[in-house]
Write a protein that holds these residues in place. Sequence first.
Motif: not given
Lengths: 339, 369
Positions: A40-44, A46-52, A54, B87-88, B91, B95-96, B323, B326-328
């Motif tokens: 569901t999200g782990l840095a580096g 798998a995670a969705p960016d701001e546009n959704g 992955w 920014e999010r 989202l 969602g997607f 999630s 989790a964005d770096t």
Amino acid sequence: MRITRFMILGAVLALASAVAQASTLEEVKARGVLNCVVTTGLAGFAAPDENGRWEGFDVEFCRAVAAAVLGDGEKVRFVPSTGKTRFTLLNSGEGDILFRNTTETMSRDTDLKLTFLPVNYYDGQGFLIRKDSGITSAMDLSGASVCIQTGTTTELNLADFFSSNKMDYEPVNSETNEESIANYTSNRCDTYTTDASALASTRAALKDPSAHIILPEIISKEPLAGAVRHGDDNWTDIAKWVVNALIIAEELGVTKANLHDHCAAAGDNPSINRLCGTEGNMGAFIGLDAQWAVRAIDNAGNYAEIFNATIGPDTPLALERGLNASWKSGGILYAAPIR
Amino acid sequence: MKPISYKIGEHPDLPPPASVTGPLAWVRNNLFSSPTNVVMTLVSVWLLFELIPPMLNWMLFDAAFSGENRDACRAQAGGACWAFIAERFRLFTYGFYPAEERWRVNLAFVLLLLALVPVLYDRLPLRKYGLYYSMVFPLIAGWLLLGGWGLAPVDTDQFGGFMLTLVIGVTGIAFSLPIGILLAMGRQSSLPVIRLVCVGFIEFIRGVPLITLLFVASTMLNYFLPKGTVFDLLLRVLIMVTLFASAYMAEVIRGGLQAIPKGQVEAAEAIGMKYWQSMRLVVLPQALKISIPGIVNTFIGLYKDTTLVIIIGLLDPLGIGRSSLADTKWTGLHNEVYLFVAIFFFISCFSMSRYSLYLEKKLQTEHDH
């Protein structure tokens, strides 16, 4: 009379189940989308960016498989999963393949009926701790409260480590990695334990990274690998050789940029030719065409390119290749040859 | 100054003395009326003083509202980093859902508000026609969100964020009330089969945690159904959530039904009403009125339970938040995410509970006990 009727019924049922048992490859092709189980999200990873969209290390492996099978790395449906649900999702058929920074273990391989793909990241479990605690070795952790994610191998390793060293600890459980970090930063536990790669990224993201240290002890082996479920050997082969192809491409110096130069026509290096499908047709063995590996590499490049773009030294995670360097440069990443 | 004199009996009423009226008196009566109150007031004021300024400081005065990533935020200000949420935001909201189709979600939301008006306010002119619209709204919304018939199809696994919460919440709320009423009536039915079925259903569902039902919906069903059967995950979740809420709703409404004296039914029968007539015209209006707090309580519970869907891999606002963390670029900004999601849920749930109070007040009749 009655017996024939039963036989017909039996035959019909057998036929029905045979029809229902379409291979995973056919199912994926018919669906036009690869279902890939990720976190569901782990840095580096798998995670969705701001546009959704992955992004991440695991995500690129999903895309590479989709590219090899369906011809388009974007044809992936990501199935986010927690540590507890990941295998159920795979085994129930919700996912075709799993790339969820998952440690390969014997019980998962056998009891949970998974087939693991070649290891794509060698990790090990460590401890993150506040510097002002004065602790400099994991052997001093007796009595500590430890933030931990449930349903993971780290949870079990932790219990093993403490019991084999005759120490006590108090687990502070949570369902996701993010909650564990939140628990640690709000001082609900003395130390946070997970794979060293995740610890490094966690530490880098803390308010004052220099106030925290990662203890020198690595208490476990964590070979992270993708997985598929038992029962479809052809599908296993496809997934396995896509991962191998990405690793081999790095060994051979084939990158996303020079891929088409190498693969436009058969060259001098037979290994590259086999990878490109310009010599022999290795794809036919796994039910794909000759270009399967080219498409996989064309998605996001070879192993090194994926690593560097998602978790490598230039990313916020700043992970070194270390063990994960190719065997040619001192690591243990070593893929079986394509021939 | 010359004293004013009045004739006997014409003296105007004097205002009450300053010591019993006005803000000062209020403060004295409510905050400093006894030693215990004095102490409690002082402690509260001290607590507020300790809490509010740092909170406001973190949330507003020392917060960063723009920035590329967490480090840019930290460089600007020591407080919250709202640039992350900004920014999010899309989202979190959609969602997607594909960017070019998001107008459909917006339109569905506006239509939802329009559909709610005739349901919530009975003084609306032409309310009858409004209600017809409200009844077909689910079909319109389904078409808008899922596509088909001229719109680009969108898979339900692209639903997420607030939109997912609303889809699950509104569907659950809209369908659980009628199903719950039927179940409650069935439970009191004199026909044994109907009664047994209803009791069995209610007790089974109430005996199982929602999370278990969601698990069954997401993974177990696939073991039972023939391989390759495509049965939309969101649809499965909607059915489970609705059934779950219906069972609770049934018990709330049964409480209301049992509070109606038997004489009411007997009186209805005496003037020749059939079962459904007596229910519709006599029993239910009273029973539902008594049950309003319980019904809304169930609604709010259901609405908040939608966050459980993260367990089965659907990303509601909380899931999107996790999630996103989790964005770096943004790791470590937990407080902002959880606060933002909390505000969203507070607004929704608080308006529901306010509406229920309004409804209770409106339906207040003289002969309440």
